[in-house]
Design an enzyme around this catalytic site. Sequence first.
Site, PDB file in Angstrom:
ATOM      1  CB  CYS A  81      -0.976  -0.054   1.179  1.00 40.45           C
ATOM      2  SG  CYS A  81      -2.325   1.116   1.053  1.00 40.45           S
ATOM      3  CG  HIS A 171      -3.251  -3.591   3.742  1.00 37.13           C
ATOM      4  ND1 HIS A 171      -2.086  -2.935   4.064  1.00 37.13           N
ATOM      5  CD2 HIS A 171      -4.091  -2.644   3.258  1.00 37.13           C
ATOM      6  CE1 HIS A 171      -2.205  -1.648   3.800  1.00 37.13           C
ATOM      7  NE2 HIS A 171      -3.413  -1.445   3.303  1.00 37.13           N
ATOM      8  CD  GLU A 173      -0.385  -5.522   5.950  1.00 39.31           C
ATOM      9  OE1 GLU A 173      -0.296  -6.186   4.887  1.00 39.31           O
ATOM     10  OE2 GLU A 173      -0.646  -4.310   5.963  1.00 39.31           O
TER      11      GLU A 173
END
Lengths: 187, 294
Positions: A81, A171, A173
């Site tokens: 990002c 994302h 994560e």
Amino acid sequence: MAGKKIGVLALQGAFIEHQQAFERCGAECIQVRSAKEIAEVDGLVIPGGESTTIGRLLREYNLGSVVLGRAAQGLPIWGTCAGMILLAKDIADSDQYRLGLMDIRVKRNAYGRQVDSFEGELDIVGLGPARGVFIRAPYVEAVWNEAKILCTYQDRIVMVEQGPYLATAFHPELTDSLDIHQYFLQM
Amino acid sequence: MEEKGTFGVKAGLAQMLKGGVIMDVTTPEQAKIAEEAGACAVMALERVPADIRAAGGIARMADPTIIKQIMEAVTIPVMAKCRIGHFVEAQILESLGIDYIDESEVLTPADDKYHVNKKVFKVPFVCGARNLGEALRRIGEGAAMIRTKGEPGTGNVIEAVRHIRQVNDEIRWVLGLPEDELMSAAKELQAPYELVMEVRKANRMPVVNFAAGGIATPADAALMMQLGCDGIFVGSGVFKSGDPMKRARAIVAATTYYQDAAVLAEVSRDLGEAMVGIDIATIRPEERMQDRGW
């Protein structure tokens, strides 16, 4: 690779989530905020956050040049990002600070504002299906030279690899899957 | 299938704001200064809390014209405040495309019993809390981010410190209890049982938790970070000070390097006048903003 030490740039943003994901992969992972720490790692992640904030701190604390120095030695770097924006050579309609390591043009906040943030199903080259979490996300408008597209979503480029560099607009994560973290560990 | 407005993307934006500073601004020019200084978001307001406190009367949602101008001035996320329980102000802010709504005690509450049902909105909400039970009630209503209340507009950090210490203390208590005592713990905290279980699972507040209310210096920001906050809201502290750009940059650096006293010493130098502070004891009970919220 066993014994690889990953650093997550911890100036601002979701760095703890990346650290926890790498630890779940069984890798050693530290937060990096200084030239000394950047010198210690075998791979670097630039996390999601605000690209203007992270860029300002990279410049103000002379860490951008340190990262570029390590990049010149072949350090693998992955940007998610905001990190993708900082890796790009070209940022549409912006003269903000960037590392400029990848031959890509990104568009910031490309899907709109927060009410347009979304989750969707992705299909990644070599990895297969993945859940994509896009938060005020950028996408890649163009790639050139050796930059290789690894994933598109609704005809927009959202994941690119070029040599030792990896960029994702979404994302990983924030999901349970460790596929892309493991992929980066192999780079 | 593509989904918008999921709790994942609401809480996710708060995760992206972590380690950053969210600054109150009242004009597009201030918003640009904040962005240039490294703010990770701005809060669009008509008046900063110190001026709201000084003006008295009823404080409401800002004029949409000001909010729109600020949204157009910067590329970072823009937040705005609605009154506690004023779900129509929240609907208006959502239609403006604001990135986060702060259902805030800084404004005069519109409802003396109920907060906004935040679950029915696509836009995420942040809410203030003085203790774990209050935080979990707000999350139960749909808040995707929590902040300490502190005492806004005072430039006095003591209340924010009290609130984060209270939250930390109660989290440690919940983590230490045997499982069969958790229902009674939820009752005592006045919190939903399921969210008490979430605290156990996450080993922390289940959403991002920022500091707010009285932060005026880089040292204040670092203090709140060392006490375990995920990031910092600065209300009046920046633009009520002598040199807003310099102070804003210093607070941003202090929030990143909160564990590095040498950096903190460096950025604390020659900042000019801090905002004028208020001793909490001199505030009449009915003027305490932190007591608003149910």
